[in-house]
Design an enzyme around this catalytic site. Structure first.
Site, PDB file in Angstrom:
ATOM      1  N   ASP A  31      35.824  12.216  40.829  1.00 53.61           N
ATOM      2  CA  ASP A  31      35.858  10.753  40.785  1.00 53.61           C
ATOM      3  C   ASP A  31      34.545  10.220  40.229  1.00 53.61           C
ATOM      4  OD1 ASP A  31      38.319  10.719  41.947  1.00 53.61           O
ATOM      5  OD2 ASP A  31      37.709   9.670  43.785  1.00 53.61           O
ATOM      6  N   LYS A  88      43.818   5.822  37.960  1.00 55.14           N
ATOM      7  CA  LYS A  88      44.809   5.590  39.013  1.00 55.14           C
ATOM      8  C   LYS A  88      45.588   4.300  38.830  1.00 55.14           C
ATOM      9  CE  LYS A  88      42.024   7.752  42.704  1.00 55.14           C
ATOM     10  NZ  LYS A  88      42.739   9.000  42.968  1.00 55.14           N
ATOM     11  N   GLY A 160      38.291   9.780  50.990  1.00 55.37           N
ATOM     12  CA  GLY A 160      37.202   8.921  51.416  1.00 55.37           C
ATOM     13  C   GLY A 160      36.695   9.204  52.810  1.00 55.37           C
ATOM     14  N   ARG A 172      48.683  23.600  53.644  1.00 58.48           N
ATOM     15  CA  ARG A 172      49.367  24.618  54.450  1.00 58.48           C
ATOM     16  C   ARG A 172      50.842  24.269  54.620  1.00 58.48           C
ATOM     17  NH1 ARG A 172      46.904  28.820  56.664  1.00 58.48           N
ATOM     18  NH2 ARG A 172      44.719  28.731  57.306  1.00 58.48           N
ATOM     19  N   GLY A 221      39.070  14.784  50.862  1.00 61.89           N
ATOM     20  CA  GLY A 221      38.200  15.222  51.950  1.00 61.89           C
ATOM     21  C   GLY A 221      37.284  16.378  51.602  1.00 61.89           C
ATOM     22  N   GLY A 242      36.508  13.481  45.386  1.00 64.09           N
ATOM     23  CA  GLY A 242      36.356  12.039  45.222  1.00 64.09           C
ATOM     24  C   GLY A 242      34.974  11.603  45.627  1.00 64.09           C
ATOM     25  N   SER A 243      34.869  11.043  46.825  1.00 66.18           N
ATOM     26  CA  SER A 243      33.607  10.484  47.294  1.00 66.18           C
ATOM     27  C   SER A 243      32.556  11.556  47.535  1.00 66.18           C
ATOM     28  CB  SER A 243      33.865   9.719  48.595  1.00 66.18           C
ATOM     29  OG  SER A 243      35.093   9.022  48.512  1.00 66.18           O
TER      30      SER A 243
END
EC number: 4.3.3.6
Lengths: 301, 201
Positions: A31, A88, A160, A172, A221, A242-243
């Site tokens: 990101d 996005k 996030g 999983r 995550g 991402g973050s």
């Protein structure tokens, strides 16, 4: 003389759309919110960047409605790097997707990180030349997105948060459901399709292949090299971060480290080296304290 | 005759598809991520992927120099798309610091056919591949601007060079590994066998 009909040049075929994702395998998609970050990502070895106005951690903090990014900002990023650029759209907001296609992005992420525009329907992804990636928390959801034309799937995780627990749960779940299908005979596949709420043909294909018919990445995550390697060892063919990178102390270093750990996901020595002296990781949020309304993974169906 | 061992550079990209295609073409296919793994193969495929990423990782993990040395030494090598870029002696518009393995005297233009929206499929006639044209899958594909005297052009599409061979090095702009038609891989495995035969004389 050959009797095979000559086929003419065609764009936007399933093979070209899914094939694009095959080229990203083993890589990290990062990101970025501006051209400068995009260059840092490219220099660190990212296989693609996701152009968006705010990373998910900031979307959480700011609240309000999260929408498609400003076309200017997306174009600046396209100009700045030579690797593929993704962007996005909101779930079901096919006009945002049309805009992104017109800008020339290489992949559209119909994403739960943005505020959904339609609570019943996702966009018809066959209507586009640009391929789509969509999130999924389980096999049925993944197959429904593929049935709508998605050319790549990512497990959703909880974007996030800097917490990998939901990414692990979703990946999983998908892998376990695929493994279960492997053992089913033809009689059982009809009932399985009904239970998964997915087209029988796709369920049968997954049962035969032992994998999704499109590339499967993990998202939501991942914050450390070991997180990325964990997702790879659990069966993800690559990772979205991402973050986790640009909310950390030393983004360039962390980005390069996550790339290394993604390539050598099965080599603890290299992951250890990649994990040294990275500075501060993003702070992170415990997912079990997140109110239901703030769980992005619940968006989409 | 025993099957040759052919590696696929597995730093990033569509490695799995190449491993499948090579196995179908009667080679023993292996993923290669380390110098010691490279030392054990009779030929190597540089897969499709992101050329900037693969190039960076190859330098970082000490594979670039051994790759160059072995290719210079005549190791058969086949590059598709990003792999073609890696085999070019020169890139027209490289990213800063983007290195190549080299091996083919050609100048390559990256993403020459356009971005993903322009990615396409088309039939391509390839010299040395018998029968119907090859199904060419072009994804953000490069083309070859020009070749030197020692490089042989095997295919053109729409006026642009899309397949080249020079001695034991083979390169295509397109991705035969995505089609299930493994004739390009069979051609490459033949090159590997030919070198083995020459070496054992």
């Amino acid at each position: 003389m050959s009797s095979t009909p000559q086929f003419v040049e065609t764009t936007g075929t399933a093979r070209v759309k899914r094939g694009m994702a095959e080229q990203l395998k083993g890589g990290v998609i990062m990101d970025v919110v501006n051209a400068e970050q995009a260059k840092i990502a490219e220099d660190a070895g990212a296989v693609a960047v996701m152009a968006l106005e705010r990373v998910p951690a900031d979307i959480r903090k700011d609240g309000g409605v999260a929408r498609m990014s400003d076309p200017n900002m997306i174009e600046e990023i396209i100009e700045a790097v030579s690797i593929p650029v993704m962007a996005k759209s909101r779930i079901g907001h096919f006009v945002e997707a049309q805009v992104l296609q017109s800008l020339g992005v290489d992949y559209i992420d119909e994403s739960e990180v943005l505020t959904p525009a339609d609570e019943v329907n996702h966009s018809d992804k066959f209507a586009f030349t640009t391929p789509f990636v969509c999130g999924a928390t389980n096999l049925g959801e993944a197959l429904r997105r593929i049935a709508e034309g998605a050319a790549m799937i990512r497990s959703k995780g909880e974007a996030g948060t800097g917490n990998v627990v939901e990414a692990v749960r979703h990946l999983r779940q998908i892998k376990n459901e695929i493994a279960k299908l492997r053992g089913f005979d033809n009689n059982e596949l009809y009932a399985a399709a009904k239970e998964l709420r997915a087209p029988y043909e796709l369920v049968k294909e997954v049962s035969e292949l032992g994998k999704l018919p499109v590339v499967l990445f993990s998202a939501g995550g991942v914050a450390t090299p070991a997180d990325a390697a964990l997702m790879r060892q659990l069966g993800a063919e690559g990772v979205f971060v991402g973050s986790g990178i640009f909310k950390s102390g030393d983004p360039a270093k962390r980005a390069a480290a996550i790339v290394k750990a993604t390539t050598f996901y099965d080599d603890p020595k290299i992951i250890a080296d990649a994990s040294r002296n990275l500075g501060e990781a993003m702070v992170g949020i415990n997912c079990d304290t997140l109110p239901e309304t703030e769980r992005y993974a619940n968006r989409g169906w | 005759m025993t099957s040759p061992v052919v590696g696929v550079l597995a730093l990033q990209g569509d490695v799995r598809e190449h491993l499948v295609a090579l196995a179908t073409a009667d080679a023993v296919a292996r993923a290669v991520r380390r110098p010691e793994e490279l030392a054990e193969v009779d030929g190597i495929v540089l897969p499709g992927g992101e050329s900037t990423t693969i190039s960076k990782l190859a330098v970082l993990f000490g594979l670039m120099e051994p790759l160059r040395a072995r290719v210079r030494d005549g190791l058969p090598v086949y590059g598709t798309c990003a792999g073609m870029i890696l085999l070019a002696d020169k890139i027209l518009d490289p990213r800063s610091g983007q290195e190549t393995v080299g091996g083919i005297d050609m100048i390559v233009r990256r993403n020459a056919f356009g971005r993903q929206n322009e990615s396409f499929e088309a039939a391509v006639d390839v010299r040395g591949v018998e029968g119907d044209p090859v199904e060419g899958v072009f994804i953000r594909a490069p083309w070859v601007e020009s070749v030197g005297a020692r490089a042989e052009v095997l295919a053109e599409y729409d006026g642009h060079i899309v397949a080249v061979r020079q001695d034991n090095a083979l390169a295509t702009s397109f991705h035969p590994e995505l089609t299930g038609d493994h004739r390009m891989h069979a051609l490459f495995v033949e090159m590997v066998r030919a070198r083995q035969a020459a070496g054992s004389l």
